[in-house]
Design an enzyme around this catalytic site. Sequence first.
Site: not given
Length: 621
Positions: A90, A142, A239
Amino acid sequence: MVSQSLYLDQRHAAGCKSVLLANPRGFCAGVRRAIAAVEDALAAHGAPVYVRRAIVHNRQVVARLERLGAVFVQDVSEIPQGAVTILSAHGSATAVKEAARRGKLRVVDAICPLVAKVHAEVVQWHLQGRHVVLVGHLDHPEIIGTIGQVPRASISVVGTVTDVNALILPDDTPVAYAVQTTFSVGEADSMIKAIKTRFPDCAGPRTSDICYATTNRQAAVVEIAAQCDVVVIVGDPMSSNARRLVETAIAAGCPQGLLVEGADDLASRFPAAAMRVGLSAAASAPDEVIEEVCAWLREHGFGFSEVAGTEEGMRFRPVPVTLPGRERSDAAAILADIRRDVDEAILEAIGDMPARSLRLADAMRYAATSGGKRFRAALTVTVTQMLGGTRSMALRAAAAIECVHAQSLVHDDLPCMDNDDLRRGRPTAHRQFDEATALLAGDALLALAFEILADPRTHHHAGVRAELVLRLARSVGQDGLAGGQMMDLYPSEIISSAELIACLAGKTGSLIRYAVEAGILLGHADDQCNAGLLSFAQDLGLLFQLQDDLLDAVGDERVVGKALGKDAAKNRKNAVSVLGAEGAAQEAQRLLASCAKALEPFGDRAACLLELARFAARRTL
């Protein structure tokens, strides 16, 4: 992918229980690359290997890697000094990397190349004076890593159109937008439109930031959603791309979307009335878990139909996991590890554009990728990594150095210089093509070297790129390669040892010295480290050319791959003619000892550099 045996029973007729399998689904190239990085690091270094945060967002993947010996931590401060440390796919903030450097951790950065692209874009927008509007989910790793590439005040995160309109920025602010790679395609389009409407002076990436895997999986779900009673997405709740797939299915007309971690989860939540099921999986969902879900559906009377979709051919180079201090340190392994990657970087830089002269490009490729040791490239990459820099940046600088080296050999072989017919065991460039083409190929390679260094991909900071360019210019000019070569062609009647050293330091030593300087610029070192490495580089350049002169006098042409005895035949002065063969050999040993002494403060970290110095002293080609 799920085994083909599951697709043989295709009962998608009316009244039958049926499953439409979306394509593509499951692991993407970036996820496979990140998982392989942990596995490769464990194989290369042994357990434990420490991983900051989840390498990918899937608890089953993390659990399997833990069983192999990976230790997952939330912060680098939890990792013992000197341990092998992997940063997740990420991406990580620059502050995290700096903390790892201070903790003397041996870092492998497994950042997804597509996330790295976003990081580079954000840095460039900031350097251009634009405020960055980052489209994404504020709590996602991220986004946290991307925010950490620039000062916090210069970047804003927006997750909805409402967030865009609420930004406390004047409408005439120069902005640029970037997007989380796993964001919803449809939502991103709406938000980009809102950003451009609000801020007329708006820049953006040349290509979409949303990764191909996210785009393809969302498109595949849209294709089947309206035909289904429920769309099942296999993935982990943490996720982002898994959650977006569920949202995409519902937005595309499916009455229900279901995110499941595995067969047991599906069994407890599956809607009994569902007859038509769509099935996809997040990019971080393991193949074996998808198979378990399919097996459960099959056991309950469902037949399967594959739906054609985008074929994914994307491949990423593996994450390099060899690190100074514990990997094989023989020169052959070091050079082999770097040669392929540097050659790829050179070929990419040369390109293959029909509008250009194909003959010139062919000559450039012939000259620049015709084998060779890649000794200078290895120095740059090894120094950069030893000092905690990024391998991808080091490879670009190394490619530039090898372009200059190739140019110098092409010109050196011309009739007006050494008039050689062979180089590395095959015809020289002017024999393979012609003198004019060889001359122009050398010129183009020299220009290409500076183009590579000036490109923002080589380093995000313009000052570093400028320094790389300036120092390379000096290393090939009057005080470097060209000046040294001129001294070699037109020496004094009686050449002294000092003049000999000046000649060697220019025609060969300057580019070797620059290779080390480039690694210093791309790494993180204090003044004391710099001084030691520059002393090492100075001695190594002289050592390398001394061995060249010894090979010219006593080497074997069949091994070396070029004509020998040229200096004696042309009555040129070199180390052997000035110092004698024995004196040159003794000086080479003295320089090797001096190289080793200069590296002593670095301890085991400098094992690879020391091995390269030994290679320079003992090579036979």
